[in-house]
Design a protein around this motif. Structure first.
Motif: not given
Length: 110
Positions: A15, A19, A90
């Motif tokens: 994650w 990002a 994501l």
């Protein structure tokens, strides 16, 4: 008990890596340095705005690792699957955004 390590690994590396990929700090900093000191013409500005490649040689093995973790641990500890699915969601959004920027002109005409 083994799943806690992989859940933490997915959250921290996966994650956070996704990002960091959307930020792309290195090309952003290089753009501002080039824009401040080296840009004299519009052609120079277009060259300074080039963010470079997506890093397929490092991104693809990472995606394969998370796919393998999801595939192997799906039957052992199914609690890992939501974390893997969030990572893939994501990653899909981020890489789709990065590819659009690369194809349609990086930040040009903004």
């Amino acid at each position: 008990m083994k799943a806690t390590f992989f859940i933490t690994y997915i959250m921290v590396d996966g994650w956070a890596g996704v990002a960091a990929e959307i930020l792309r700090l290195k090309p952003l900093i290089l753009y501002h340095i080039k824009n401040s000191f080296f840009v004299k013409t519009e052609k120079d500005r277009e060259e300074a705005m080039d963010p470079g490649t997506l890093g397929f040689n490092t991104g693809e093995p990472q995606i394969q690792l998370y796919f393998l973790l999801g595939l192997v641990y799906a039957s052992i500890t199914p609690i890992l699957l939501p974390f893997i699915l969030v990572f893939f969601a994501l990653a899909y959004i981020v890489y789709r955004h990065q590819v659009k920027l690369k194809i349609f002109g990086t930040y040009a005409h903004c």
